[in-house]
Design a protein around this motif. Sequence first.
Motif, PDB file in Angstrom:
ATOM      1  N   VAL A  35      43.689  35.970  37.459  1.00 42.76           N
ATOM      2  CA  VAL A  35      44.414  36.262  38.695  1.00 42.76           C
ATOM      3  C   VAL A  35      43.399  36.802  39.698  1.00 42.76           C
ATOM      4  O   VAL A  35      42.519  37.585  39.338  1.00 42.76           O
ATOM      5  CB  VAL A  35      45.530  37.306  38.480  1.00 42.76           C
ATOM      6  N   VAL A  36      43.505  36.367  40.963  1.00 50.11           N
ATOM      7  CA  VAL A  36      42.599  36.839  42.009  1.00 50.11           C
ATOM      8  C   VAL A  36      43.413  37.563  43.073  1.00 50.11           C
ATOM      9  O   VAL A  36      44.377  37.008  43.604  1.00 50.11           O
ATOM     10  CB  VAL A  36      41.809  35.685  42.657  1.00 50.11           C
ATOM     11  N   TYR A  37      43.010  38.822  43.354  1.00 48.26           N
ATOM     12  CA  TYR A  37      43.698  39.644  44.333  1.00 48.26           C
ATOM     13  C   TYR A  37      42.802  39.933  45.536  1.00 48.26           C
ATOM     14  O   TYR A  37      41.583  39.991  45.418  1.00 48.26           O
ATOM     15  CB  TYR A  37      44.083  40.999  43.729  1.00 48.26           C
ATOM     16  N   ARG A  38      43.423  40.158  46.663  1.00 47.23           N
ATOM     17  CA  ARG A  38      42.774  40.813  47.789  1.00 47.23           C
ATOM     18  C   ARG A  38      42.940  42.315  47.547  1.00 47.23           C
ATOM     19  O   ARG A  38      44.074  42.802  47.363  1.00 47.23           O
ATOM     20  CB  ARG A  38      43.434  40.417  49.104  1.00 47.23           C
ATOM     21  N   VAL A  39      41.844  43.053  47.505  1.00 48.42           N
ATOM     22  CA  VAL A  39      41.911  44.475  47.186  1.00 48.42           C
ATOM     23  C   VAL A  39      41.096  45.284  48.196  1.00 48.42           C
ATOM     24  O   VAL A  39      40.324  44.734  48.987  1.00 48.42           O
ATOM     25  CB  VAL A  39      41.380  44.770  45.762  1.00 48.42           C
ATOM     26  N   ARG A  40      41.272  46.593  48.124  1.00 48.57           N
ATOM     27  CA  ARG A  40      40.491  47.496  48.958  1.00 48.57           C
ATOM     28  C   ARG A  40      40.232  48.782  48.175  1.00 48.57           C
ATOM     29  O   ARG A  40      41.119  49.307  47.507  1.00 48.57           O
ATOM     30  CB  ARG A  40      41.230  47.806  50.256  1.00 48.57           C
ATOM     31  N   ARG A  41      38.990  49.254  48.242  1.00 56.01           N
ATOM     32  CA  ARG A  41      38.656  50.541  47.645  1.00 56.01           C
ATOM     33  C   ARG A  41      39.282  51.671  48.465  1.00 56.01           C
ATOM     34  O   ARG A  41      39.460  51.549  49.683  1.00 56.01           O
ATOM     35  CB  ARG A  41      37.141  50.724  47.600  1.00 56.01           C
ATOM     36  N   ALA A  42      39.540  52.776  47.783  1.00 59.13           N
ATOM     37  CA  ALA A  42      40.132  53.920  48.473  1.00 59.13           C
ATOM     38  C   ALA A  42      39.194  54.481  49.530  1.00 59.13           C
ATOM     39  O   ALA A  42      39.640  55.074  50.519  1.00 59.13           O
ATOM     40  CB  ALA A  42      40.499  55.008  47.464  1.00 59.13           C
ATOM     41  N   THR A  43      37.884  54.295  49.330  1.00 65.83           N
ATOM     42  CA  THR A  43      36.884  54.878  50.238  1.00 65.83           C
ATOM     43  C   THR A  43      36.380  53.894  51.289  1.00 65.83           C
ATOM     44  O   THR A  43      35.396  54.155  51.969  1.00 65.83           O
ATOM     45  CB  THR A  43      35.685  55.384  49.423  1.00 65.83           C
ATOM     46  N   SER A  44      37.042  52.731  51.420  1.00 67.47           N
ATOM     47  CA  SER A  44      36.535  51.699  52.320  1.00 67.47           C
ATOM     48  C   SER A  44      37.671  51.015  53.058  1.00 67.47           C
ATOM     49  O   SER A  44      38.836  51.043  52.629  1.00 67.47           O
ATOM     50  CB  SER A  44      35.738  50.663  51.524  1.00 67.47           C
ATOM     51  N   THR A  45      37.332  50.398  54.183  1.00 65.44           N
ATOM     52  CA  THR A  45      38.314  49.608  54.929  1.00 65.44           C
ATOM     53  C   THR A  45      38.065  48.112  54.761  1.00 65.44           C
ATOM     54  O   THR A  45      38.755  47.296  55.371  1.00 65.44           O
ATOM     55  CB  THR A  45      38.252  49.957  56.426  1.00 65.44           C
ATOM     56  N   GLU A  46      37.045  47.745  53.954  1.00 61.71           N
ATOM     57  CA  GLU A  46      36.700  46.332  53.752  1.00 61.71           C
ATOM     58  C   GLU A  46      37.551  45.725  52.649  1.00 61.71           C
ATOM     59  O   GLU A  46      37.671  46.287  51.559  1.00 61.71           O
ATOM     60  CB  GLU A  46      35.219  46.196  53.394  1.00 61.71           C
ATOM     61  N   ASP A  47      38.122  44.561  52.934  1.00 60.73           N
ATOM     62  CA  ASP A  47      38.851  43.819  51.911  1.00 60.73           C
ATOM     63  C   ASP A  47      37.869  43.030  51.054  1.00 60.73           C
ATOM     64  O   ASP A  47      36.881  42.475  51.560  1.00 60.73           O
ATOM     65  CB  ASP A  47      39.841  42.852  52.556  1.00 60.73           C
ATOM     66  N   LEU A  48      38.138  42.993  49.741  1.00 58.33           N
ATOM     67  CA  LEU A  48      37.301  42.275  48.785  1.00 58.33           C
ATOM     68  C   LEU A  48      38.189  41.412  47.900  1.00 58.33           C
ATOM     69  O   LEU A  48      39.403  41.601  47.839  1.00 58.33           O
ATOM     70  CB  LEU A  48      36.503  43.258  47.919  1.00 58.33           C
ATOM     71  N   ALA A  49      37.578  40.451  47.233  1.00 60.41           N
ATOM     72  CA  ALA A  49      38.294  39.617  46.267  1.00 60.41           C
ATOM     73  C   ALA A  49      38.036  40.161  44.870  1.00 60.41           C
ATOM     74  O   ALA A  49      36.886  40.384  44.487  1.00 60.41           O
ATOM     75  CB  ALA A  49      37.836  38.173  46.368  1.00 60.41           C
ATOM     76  N   CYS A  50      39.093  40.383  44.117  1.00 61.84           N
ATOM     77  CA  CYS A  50      38.968  40.890  42.753  1.00 61.84           C
ATOM     78  C   CYS A  50      39.540  39.861  41.783  1.00 61.84           C
ATOM     79  O   CYS A  50      40.740  39.589  41.791  1.00 61.84           O
ATOM     80  CB  CYS A  50      39.709  42.219  42.599  1.00 61.84           C
ATOM     81  N   LYS A  51      38.668  39.273  40.975  1.00 61.69           N
ATOM     82  CA  LYS A  51      39.081  38.265  39.998  1.00 61.69           C
ATOM     83  C   LYS A  51      39.251  38.950  38.649  1.00 61.69           C
ATOM     84  O   LYS A  51      38.312  39.556  38.132  1.00 61.69           O
ATOM     85  CB  LYS A  51      38.032  37.156  39.910  1.00 61.69           C
ATOM     86  N   VAL A  52      40.452  38.878  38.103  1.00 60.05           N
ATOM     87  CA  VAL A  52      40.803  39.580  36.877  1.00 60.05           C
ATOM     88  C   VAL A  52      40.988  38.558  35.748  1.00 60.05           C
ATOM     89  O   VAL A  52      41.840  37.675  35.835  1.00 60.05           O
ATOM     90  CB  VAL A  52      42.102  40.394  37.058  1.00 60.05           C
ATOM     91  N   PHE A  53      40.174  38.687  34.708  1.00 60.00           N
ATOM     92  CA  PHE A  53      40.243  37.803  33.545  1.00 60.00           C
ATOM     93  C   PHE A  53      40.934  38.561  32.418  1.00 60.00           C
ATOM     94  O   PHE A  53      40.587  39.712  32.137  1.00 60.00           O
ATOM     95  CB  PHE A  53      38.843  37.425  33.050  1.00 60.00           C
ATOM     96  N   ASP A  54      41.869  37.911  31.734  1.00 58.08           N
ATOM     97  CA  ASP A  54      42.438  38.589  30.574  1.00 58.08           C
ATOM     98  C   ASP A  54      41.481  38.448  29.389  1.00 58.08           C
ATOM     99  O   ASP A  54      40.455  37.762  29.468  1.00 58.08           O
ATOM    100  CB  ASP A  54      43.855  38.093  30.258  1.00 58.08           C
ATOM    101  N   ALA A  55      41.800  39.113  28.280  1.00 60.65           N
ATOM    102  CA  ALA A  55      40.871  39.187  27.152  1.00 60.65           C
ATOM    103  C   ALA A  55      40.514  37.811  26.596  1.00 60.65           C
ATOM    104  O   ALA A  55      39.400  37.608  26.101  1.00 60.65           O
ATOM    105  CB  ALA A  55      41.457  40.064  26.049  1.00 60.65           C
ATOM    106  N   SER A  56      41.429  36.848  26.707  1.00 63.48           N
ATOM    107  CA  SER A  56      41.168  35.515  26.156  1.00 63.48           C
ATOM    108  C   SER A  56      40.144  34.738  26.965  1.00 63.48           C
ATOM    109  O   SER A  56      39.626  33.724  26.520  1.00 63.48           O
ATOM    110  CB  SER A  56      42.474  34.714  26.079  1.00 63.48           C
ATOM    111  N   ARG A  57      39.823  35.188  28.187  1.00 68.71           N
ATOM    112  CA  ARG A  57      38.896  34.473  29.050  1.00 68.71           C
ATOM    113  C   ARG A  57      37.557  35.206  29.198  1.00 68.71           C
ATOM    114  O   ARG A  57      36.871  35.086  30.212  1.00 68.71           O
ATOM    115  CB  ARG A  57      39.518  34.271  30.443  1.00 68.71           C
ATOM    116  N   ALA A  58      37.175  35.969  28.170  1.00 68.20           N
ATOM    117  CA  ALA A  58      35.920  36.731  28.229  1.00 68.20           C
ATOM    118  C   ALA A  58      34.713  35.813  28.413  1.00 68.20           C
ATOM    119  O   ALA A  58      33.766  36.157  29.129  1.00 68.20           O
ATOM    120  CB  ALA A  58      35.756  37.574  26.967  1.00 68.20           C
ATOM    121  N   THR A  59      34.719  34.632  27.796  1.00 69.74           N
ATOM    122  CA  THR A  59      33.595  33.711  27.939  1.00 69.74           C
ATOM    123  C   THR A  59      33.472  33.234  29.386  1.00 69.74           C
ATOM    124  O   THR A  59      32.368  33.167  29.942  1.00 69.74           O
ATOM    125  CB  THR A  59      33.774  32.499  27.001  1.00 69.74           C
ATOM    126  N   ALA A  60      34.607  32.914  30.013  1.00 69.57           N
ATOM    127  CA  ALA A  60      34.588  32.500  31.415  1.00 69.57           C
ATOM    128  C   ALA A  60      34.086  33.629  32.305  1.00 69.57           C
ATOM    129  O   ALA A  60      33.341  33.400  33.265  1.00 69.57           O
ATOM    130  CB  ALA A  60      35.990  32.062  31.843  1.00 69.57           C
TER     131      ALA A  60
END
Length: 310
Positions: A35-60
């Motif tokens: 799953v890929v989210y648009r996220v932001r750190r608490a200390t920043s105003t910049e939006d970033l992309a966060c790609k989240v892999f579940d445990a089955s996709r560790a190789t990827a």
Amino acid sequence: MDRDASALQLESRPLLLGGQELSPLGLLGVGRGVVVYRVRRATSTEDLACKVFDASRATAFHSELAVLTAIASEAHVPGLPMLEANSPAPGPGAPGAEAQHLLLTRPVATRLEHLTSSSVLHIFHILSHLHTKLKVVHGDVEPKHLAVDPASGTVCLLDLGSAAPLSGSRVVLPEARARHYSGTLLFASDDVLSALAEGAQPAAPHPRQDMVALVKTACVMVHGTIAKAAAGRAEAVAQQLAQQPPDIARAASMVRSFWEQQLNASTAAGCVWSELVADAHNIPGSEDVALYARASQQLCGQLATLVCPG
């Protein structure tokens, strides 16, 4: 990647990376176990992309991390994702072994809706950098992975999860990753499709695979009727791959027959695109940089004439 109802339920769940909380602001895409989210750190105003892999996709996860790390080690090429941070995947049996694995990158780009001659030139520039400097193939050039950075207007080539090393590359991927093809089958080159249809070992990575995928991508983006037919064939191919076990050979044969029909030389458009796909298949390896550059520049010039000016 496509939106998915189950993933939408996760948008309010805080994500943790290096002790920092990332606030999900929206969903950018969903894939198998990713799953890929648009996220932001608490200390920043910049939006970033966060790609989240579940445990089955560790190789990827490890594969994409290796390529992003290599990109960061070279002079920055606008349009390639830049790694901001990552969470290391714990080893089997370690505490938290089932935890999700995260890649934090910038920029947050939106899908490229129209190909122009200038965007084609830039995508070729990105591919040339991958092929000659990093010595990797992207491995999954397709419409969903062409994007634009709204802040700068830069055309981007995203999702390096299917990248594979060429001869002489310093990028080392997990052994399990190298034993299968993970790109989008509908845009694969003939050598990839033939190997899959025959049940043989995956075709060795080669720059032609990215070039063929780009030409086929452009063809789909330029011609609405082909795009509609491609969507239908992609669904049929997905059904073959969803079987247990997946009928990969049948899926590959379906893709080959689709492009044979669409690039029929009896029509003017089919004749032009058929010749361009053939030229893309003839792109040489990147060992001889000068020879590769001449061939890719010629292909780029031809493709740029078939898309919107600009």
